[in-house]
Design an enzyme around this catalytic site. Structure first.
Site, PDB file in Angstrom:
ATOM      1  N   GLY A   1       0.810  -1.209   0.000  1.00 56.88           N
ATOM      2  CA  GLY A   1       0.000   0.000   0.000  1.00 56.88           C
ATOM      3  C   GLY A   1       0.848   1.266   0.000  1.00 56.88           C
ATOM      4  N   HIS A   2       0.467   2.246  -0.817  1.00 60.62           N
ATOM      5  CA  HIS A   2       1.223   3.489  -0.912  1.00 60.62           C
ATOM      6  C   HIS A   2       0.327   4.626  -1.386  1.00 60.62           C
ATOM      7  CE1 HIS A   2       1.430   1.499  -4.832  1.00 60.62           C
ATOM      8  NE2 HIS A   2       1.591   2.692  -5.377  1.00 60.62           N
ATOM      9  N   LEU A   3       0.760   5.825  -1.068  1.00 59.89           N
ATOM     10  CA  LEU A   3       0.062   7.051  -1.423  1.00 59.89           C
ATOM     11  C   LEU A   3       0.966   7.855  -2.340  1.00 59.89           C
ATOM     12  CD1 LEU A   3      -2.386   8.946  -0.768  1.00 59.89           C
ATOM     13  CD2 LEU A   3      -1.014   9.832   1.117  1.00 59.89           C
TER      14      LEU A   3
END
Length: 109
Positions: free
Chosen positions: A94-96
């Site tokens: 997960g990453h932004l």
């Protein structure tokens, strides 16, 4: 954790990355893609899915991403996440995304 995760390897120091920010739980790196002048990825060091990032860790990742966006993109920036194949999510970890440094228009592409 999957058999291979480039982000976990970056966190472990097994693969190179330009680290913009790092603390005990969060890391922000420069994206290898260069569609706009500022393309960064903010994530937990612990492997999580995109859904887990948003459900359990955004209170840690979000403020850091906003502060870095403000510092590097004073004219404005965009935060976004891709969920699943149809949204072009390329990494399971997960990453932004932190995007900016230019007028982004309605869509980046």
């Amino acid at each position: 954790m999957p058999t291979y995760c480039v982000f976990c390897n970056i966190v472990a120091g097994k693969e190179p990355a330009n680290i913009i920010y790092e603390d005990d739980e969060i890391i922000v790196i420069q994206n290898i893609l260069r569609w706009v002048p500022v393309m960064l990825l903010a994530m937990t060091k612990q492997h999580t899915t995109q859904a887990e990032l948003w459900a359990y860790h955004m209170h840690k990742v979000g403020p850091i991403a906003v502060e870095i966006g403000r510092q590097l993109c004073p004219g404005g920036f965009r935060l976004l996440s891709n969920f699943g194949y149809d949204a072009m999510q390329s990494q399971e970890h997960g990453h932004l995304h932190i995007l900016g440094g230019t007028f982004l228009g309605h869509y980046v592409g």
